[in-house]
Scaffold this active site. Structure first.
Site, PDB file in Angstrom:
ATOM      1  CG  ASP A 183       1.589   3.312  -2.254  1.00 19.56           C
ATOM      2  OD1 ASP A 183       1.692   4.377  -1.185  1.00 19.56           O
ATOM      3  OD2 ASP A 183       0.587   2.616  -2.365  1.00 19.56           O
ATOM      4  CD  GLU A 187       2.383   2.618   5.467  1.00 25.88           C
ATOM      5  OE1 GLU A 187       1.841   1.818   6.082  1.00 25.88           O
ATOM      6  OE2 GLU A 187       1.962   3.587   4.920  1.00 25.88           O
TER       7      GLU A 187
END
Length: 325
Positions: A14, A193
């Site tokens: 991420d 997402e």
């Protein structure tokens, strides 16, 4: 010819890189999911060897005590803000963890040295599993985009947008932009997402990640005209195909949860993302630490849309010429 691409930083998922006037700041999920740490360097390549500084650690109990995920560092309205998600435990309820979104802030000029505020929850008006908040400035307004579960919609998370009053508070109801609907968004899990925003060539471009976090993980794209009302979902279009996928030939799998930055030349747009180099994952992919940070330049086609290419390669100007046709 294209060049092979190696990870910039290993075992950092991420990833988010913020370009500031004094260089680059890096933040990402750490394998232990237990803290927020920053790196700083004057170049993107320098982030690989930069010393991490922990600016916040998870609490011993309560809503901020487990699974610290997907942090992002932003600078808005003269303050640094880190957005992240946290859970009260590792318990699964109704098929999901119990994450909510939070932020910490500092007015220090150097976020590596600043005194950070106590985490404050980002209240979206929906009390459910949510994560992956990001913020962007456009036409004098600050917007927040994130992923959240909506009880009436099958799957894990959808994408939402709202206007912000401050970098810590929303100023409008959430507007749903996308749900997992295509085959490539629903492999393993039904997921939208990891949103990221880039405003270029008259459009607000919003990338996101879909499907399970194994080799099926990939990136999709939404876009709206730069002059459009971003809070009207009818103004957004969605690609029916993924824009960035695994490259089995070169053993780069599950590219996604991206962010954007700009190269040292101040012009070249860069894609920041994570990927694995194998598919033989033992157990839940969530606990496999080997999602590595990659960075590569973005090519643009003749219509002003990004062409991300393969996650294992850096495309050359010759490749970009071919794309432009």
């Amino acid at each position: 010819m294209s060049k092979s691409l190696a990870p910039l930083i290993e075992q950092r998922a991420d990833p988010f890189i913020h370009r500031h006037d004094n260089g680059y700041y890096f933040i990402a999920s750490v394998p232990a999911y237990d803290r927020l740490e920053l790196r700083h360097a004057t170049t993107i390549a320098g982030l690989a060897e930069a010393e991490p500084v922990t600016v916040w650690e998870k609490e011993d109990s309560g809503p901020l005590s487990e699974l610290i995920w997907a942090p992002e560092l932003h600078y808005h309205q003269g303050r640094w803000t880190i957005y992240f998600a946290a859970a009260p435990s590792r318990e699964i309820r109704d098929g999901l963890f119990q994450h909510r979104m939070y932020c910490i802030a500092t007015s220090a000029s150097d976020p590596m040295q600043g005194e950070w505020s106590h985490p404050r929850q980002i209240d979206t008006g929906i009390d459910s599993f949510c994560l992956d908040g990001t913020a962007f400035q456009h036409d004098g307004e600050l917007y927040y985009v994130w992923a959240q579960k909506e009880a009436s919609i099958p799957g894990n998370t959808n994408l939402y947008i709202a206007r912000m009053a401050t970098p810590e508070t929303l100023d409008s109801p959430p507007v749903r932009l996308s749900i997992p609907e295509f085959d490539w968004e629903t492999r393993g899990f039904m997921v939208n997402e990891g949103p990221a925003v880039l405003i270029r060539h008259g459009r607000v471009l919003l990338t996101y990640s879909a499907s399970a976090t194994d080799e099926n993980y990939c990136m999709g794209l939404l876009w709206a005209d730069q002059s459009a009302d971003l809070l009207n979902p009818d103004n957004w279009k969605k690609s029916a195909s993924p824009v960035f996928t695994s490259d089995p030939q070169r053993s780069v799998f599950g590219p996604g949860h991206n962010s954007f930055t700009v190269a040292e030349d101040g012009v070249t747009d860069m894609l920041v993302y994570h990927a694995r180099t194998y598919t033989e994952i033992v157990g839940d992919p969530l606990w496999d630490p080997n999602r590595h940070t990659y960075v590569k330049p973005i090519a643009w086609d003749a219509d002003g849309f990004p062409r991300f290419g393969r996650p294992s390669l850096v495309e050359t100007p010759e490749d970009e010429d071919e794309l432009a046709g």
